[in-house]
Design a protein around this motif. Structure first.
Motif, PDB file in Angstrom:
ATOM      1  N   LEU A 148       0.796  -1.220   0.000  1.00 19.85           N
ATOM      2  CA  LEU A 148       0.000   0.000   0.000  1.00 19.85           C
ATOM      3  C   LEU A 148       0.832   1.274   0.000  1.00 19.85           C
ATOM      4  O   LEU A 148       0.582   2.200  -0.776  1.00 19.85           O
ATOM      5  CB  LEU A 148      -0.940  -0.008   1.210  1.00 19.85           C
ATOM      6  N   LEU A 149       1.805   1.341   0.895  1.00 22.60           N
ATOM      7  CA  LEU A 149       2.587   2.567   1.029  1.00 22.60           C
ATOM      8  C   LEU A 149       4.017   2.246   1.421  1.00 22.60           C
ATOM      9  O   LEU A 149       4.261   1.380   2.268  1.00 22.60           O
ATOM     10  CB  LEU A 149       1.989   3.479   2.107  1.00 22.60           C
ATOM     11  N   MET A 150       4.953   2.924   0.796  1.00 23.63           N
ATOM     12  CA  MET A 150       6.354   2.867   1.202  1.00 23.63           C
ATOM     13  C   MET A 150       6.933   4.266   1.031  1.00 23.63           C
ATOM     14  O   MET A 150       7.068   4.759  -0.083  1.00 23.63           O
ATOM     15  CB  MET A 150       7.139   1.859   0.375  1.00 23.63           C
ATOM     16  N   ALA A 151       7.216   4.919   2.130  1.00 27.69           N
ATOM     17  CA  ALA A 151       7.763   6.279   2.094  1.00 27.69           C
ATOM     18  C   ALA A 151       8.989   6.344   2.989  1.00 27.69           C
ATOM     19  O   ALA A 151       8.993   5.784   4.088  1.00 27.69           O
ATOM     20  CB  ALA A 151       6.722   7.291   2.555  1.00 27.69           C
ATOM     21  N   SER A 152      10.023   7.001   2.530  1.00 24.82           N
ATOM     22  CA  SER A 152      11.280   7.035   3.262  1.00 24.82           C
ATOM     23  C   SER A 152      11.997   8.360   3.035  1.00 24.82           C
ATOM     24  O   SER A 152      11.852   8.994   1.982  1.00 24.82           O
ATOM     25  CB  SER A 152      12.197   5.891   2.806  1.00 24.82           C
ATOM     26  N   GLN A 153      12.786   8.745   4.024  1.00 25.63           N
ATOM     27  CA  GLN A 153      13.553   9.981   3.902  1.00 25.63           C
ATOM     28  C   GLN A 153      14.567   9.884   2.768  1.00 25.63           C
ATOM     29  O   GLN A 153      14.840  10.875   2.089  1.00 25.63           O
ATOM     30  CB  GLN A 153      14.281  10.293   5.210  1.00 25.63           C
ATOM     31  N   TYR A 154      15.098   8.674   2.570  1.00 23.89           N
ATOM     32  CA  TYR A 154      16.140   8.467   1.552  1.00 23.89           C
ATOM     33  C   TYR A 154      15.624   7.550   0.442  1.00 23.89           C
ATOM     34  O   TYR A 154      14.600   6.870   0.612  1.00 23.89           O
ATOM     35  CB  TYR A 154      17.384   7.869   2.202  1.00 23.89           C
ATOM     36  N   PRO A 155      16.307   7.512  -0.698  1.00 22.16           N
ATOM     37  CA  PRO A 155      15.899   6.626  -1.792  1.00 22.16           C
ATOM     38  C   PRO A 155      15.698   5.198  -1.302  1.00 22.16           C
ATOM     39  O   PRO A 155      16.431   4.708  -0.440  1.00 22.16           O
ATOM     40  CB  PRO A 155      17.066   6.732  -2.777  1.00 22.16           C
ATOM     41  N   LEU A 156      14.713   4.522  -1.881  1.00 19.32           N
ATOM     42  CA  LEU A 156      14.304   3.213  -1.388  1.00 19.32           C
ATOM     43  C   LEU A 156      15.079   2.065  -2.035  1.00 19.32           C
ATOM     44  O   LEU A 156      14.507   1.053  -2.425  1.00 19.32           O
ATOM     45  CB  LEU A 156      12.810   3.042  -1.646  1.00 19.32           C
ATOM     46  N   ASP A 157      16.397   2.230  -2.151  1.00 15.83           N
ATOM     47  CA  ASP A 157      17.208   1.167  -2.738  1.00 15.83           C
ATOM     48  C   ASP A 157      18.057   0.462  -1.691  1.00 15.83           C
ATOM     49  O   ASP A 157      18.868  -0.395  -2.012  1.00 15.83           O
ATOM     50  CB  ASP A 157      18.112   1.736  -3.837  1.00 15.83           C
ATOM     51  N   GLY A 158      17.869   0.834  -0.418  1.00 13.90           N
ATOM     52  CA  GLY A 158      18.613   0.168   0.638  1.00 13.90           C
ATOM     53  C   GLY A 158      20.026   0.674   0.811  1.00 13.90           C
ATOM     54  O   GLY A 158      20.786   0.164   1.638  1.00 13.90           O
ATOM     55  N   MET A 250      15.935   5.809  13.999  1.00 10.20           N
ATOM     56  CA  MET A 250      17.258   5.523  14.543  1.00 10.20           C
ATOM     57  C   MET A 250      17.597   6.262  15.823  1.00 10.20           C
ATOM     58  O   MET A 250      18.390   5.787  16.625  1.00 10.20           O
ATOM     59  CB  MET A 250      18.361   5.889  13.515  1.00 10.20           C
ATOM     60  N   ASP A 251      17.041   7.449  16.001  1.00  6.52           N
ATOM     61  CA  ASP A 251      17.399   8.274  17.145  1.00  6.52           C
ATOM     62  C   ASP A 251      16.206   9.164  17.499  1.00  6.52           C
ATOM     63  O   ASP A 251      15.117   9.029  16.920  1.00  6.52           O
ATOM     64  CB  ASP A 251      18.641   9.121  16.835  1.00  6.52           C
ATOM     65  N   GLU A 252      16.406  10.068  18.433  1.00  6.81           N
ATOM     66  CA  GLU A 252      15.300  10.914  18.882  1.00  6.81           C
ATOM     67  C   GLU A 252      14.768  11.817  17.768  1.00  6.81           C
ATOM     68  O   GLU A 252      13.572  12.073  17.675  1.00  6.81           O
ATOM     69  CB  GLU A 252      15.740  11.759  20.086  1.00  6.81           C
ATOM     70  N   GLN A 253      15.677  12.300  16.931  1.00  6.06           N
ATOM     71  CA  GLN A 253      15.243  13.183  15.849  1.00  6.06           C
ATOM     72  C   GLN A 253      14.359  12.433  14.845  1.00  6.06           C
ATOM     73  O   GLN A 253      13.284  12.913  14.464  1.00  6.06           O
ATOM     74  CB  GLN A 253      16.444  13.780  15.124  1.00  6.06           C
ATOM     75  N   THR A 254      14.822  11.261  14.413  1.00  5.96           N
ATOM     76  CA  THR A 254      14.033  10.501  13.446  1.00  5.96           C
ATOM     77  C   THR A 254      12.769   9.931  14.096  1.00  5.96           C
ATOM     78  O   THR A 254      11.743   9.790  13.431  1.00  5.96           O
ATOM     79  CB  THR A 254      14.870   9.366  12.825  1.00  5.96           C
ATOM     80  N   LYS A 255      12.845   9.628  15.399  1.00  9.91           N
ATOM     81  CA  LYS A 255      11.645   9.172  16.104  1.00  9.91           C
ATOM     82  C   LYS A 255      10.584  10.272  16.134  1.00  9.91           C
ATOM     83  O   LYS A 255       9.389  10.007  16.011  1.00  9.91           O
ATOM     84  CB  LYS A 255      11.986   8.745  17.532  1.00  9.91           C
ATOM     85  N   SER A 256      11.048  11.512  16.276  1.00 11.19           N
ATOM     86  CA  SER A 256      10.121  12.638  16.288  1.00 11.19           C
ATOM     87  C   SER A 256       9.379  12.747  14.953  1.00 11.19           C
ATOM     88  O   SER A 256       8.175  13.033  14.921  1.00 11.19           O
ATOM     89  CB  SER A 256      10.879  13.940  16.570  1.00 11.19           C
ATOM     90  N   GLU A 257      10.108  12.493  13.856  1.00  5.73           N
ATOM     91  CA  GLU A 257       9.468  12.527  12.542  1.00  5.73           C
ATOM     92  C   GLU A 257       8.414  11.434  12.424  1.00  5.73           C
ATOM     93  O   GLU A 257       7.318  11.652  11.883  1.00  5.73           O
ATOM     94  CB  GLU A 257      10.521  12.374  11.446  1.00  5.73           C
ATOM     95  N   ILE A 258       8.743  10.244  12.931  1.00  8.37           N
ATOM     96  CA  ILE A 258       7.800   9.134  12.893  1.00  8.37           C
ATOM     97  C   ILE A 258       6.591   9.423  13.784  1.00  8.37           C
ATOM     98  O   ILE A 258       5.437   9.126  13.423  1.00  8.37           O
ATOM     99  CB  ILE A 258       8.471   7.817  13.319  1.00  8.37           C
TER     100      ILE A 258
END
Length: 268
Positions: A148-158, A250-258
């Motif tokens: 249904l959905l795949m959204a990421s801060q960075y390109p989705l190529d791993g 990964m950390d508090e900053q990225t957790k805040s985004e989530i």
């Protein structure tokens, strides 16, 4: 392949193959149960046949098309004809069938269903390796899964791991023993443990997101460079599907985004 990249690939694919492991374990039991049921129903065969005959006569009298009736019954048990994959736009996702919507940062990368299918197919080779049984499990699960959905801060190529949000739904049935989101997550955990994924698991909990209670399994993994990757797996049963979110940070900053994405989730 680096641990970091493998972790990203696991995050992208793991929910696509969750119930397959549980289904495989239950297949033999279900077959035995069906055989037993068939034997028990022999004594009632005459009554059942008479009942069906009556139904057939009534159908003929009313002029109802039995083929259409059968089709409608199948659709009632399998709503795939009505299911929609939803709409992903810059910064948002909506799905009327599952009655859900959410927002994510407009600068994030996202994939449509076709792109997700291509990505998960490629990633399945990494997960399964030379294990034919695991490969079969993945294929079976993919056949019933809605990306249904795949959204990421960075390109989705791993190539780089960052915060991400995914939504996936998989058709389940009572015969699989999947009655709740927690049942689904237990199957997930078992698959991960059997696959020796280097995860640490926290206790299952329940959380309300967008007004709907969802079961939660949180896992963490040491990425090997001092970074700890956390994934929150949410699951609930909607219209015969296990509807799932995976949030990675990964950390508090990225957790805040989530956390902001979670707060934006709305269920009708």
């Amino acid at each position: 392949m680096s641990i970091m990249k493998k972790t990203s690939l696991f995050a992208m694919l793991i929910m696509v193959m969750l119930v397959a492991a549980a289904c495989g374990d239950k297949a033999d039991n279900n077959a035995k149960s069906n055989d037993s049921t068939a034997a028990e129903s022999t004594t009632a065969g005459t009554d059942d046949a008479a009942s069906k005959s009556d139904d057939t006569d009534k159908t003929s009298e009313t002029g109802t098309d039995s083929t259409n009736t059968s089709s409608e019954e199948n659709n009632a048990s399998d709503d795939t004809s009505k299911v929609e994959l939803g709409t992903t736009q810059k910064g948002s996702y909506t799905n009327d069938y599952f009655g859900v919507s959410l927002k994510f940062p407009e600068a994030w990368q996202f994939q449509d269903a076709e792109g997700m299918n291509e990505l998960t197919s490629a990633t399945s080779e990494v997960i399964a390796g030379d294990d034919a049984t695991k490969k079969k499990q993945i294929e079976l699960s993919q056949a019933k899964t809605l990306n249904l959905l795949m959204a990421s801060q960075y390109p989705l190529d791993g190539s780089k791991v960052g915060p991400s949000a995914m939504a996936i739904a998989e058709k389940v049935s009572l015969l699989q023993g999947i009655l709740t989101g927690k049942d689904y997550l237990k199957a997930t955990k078992k698959f991960m443990e059997d696959s020796n994924f280097p995860y640490e698991y926290k206790d299952f909990t329940t959380e309300t997101i967008g007004g709907k209670k969802m079961d939660l399994m949180q896992i963490t993994m040491d990425a090997g460079d001092g970074t700890t990757i956390t994934q929150d797996y949410y699951s609930t049963i909607i219209e015969g599907y296990a509807f799932n979110f995976i949030f990675t940070y990964m950390d508090e900053q990225t957790k805040s985004e989530i956390d902001n994405i979670k707060k934006s989730v709305q269920f009708k």
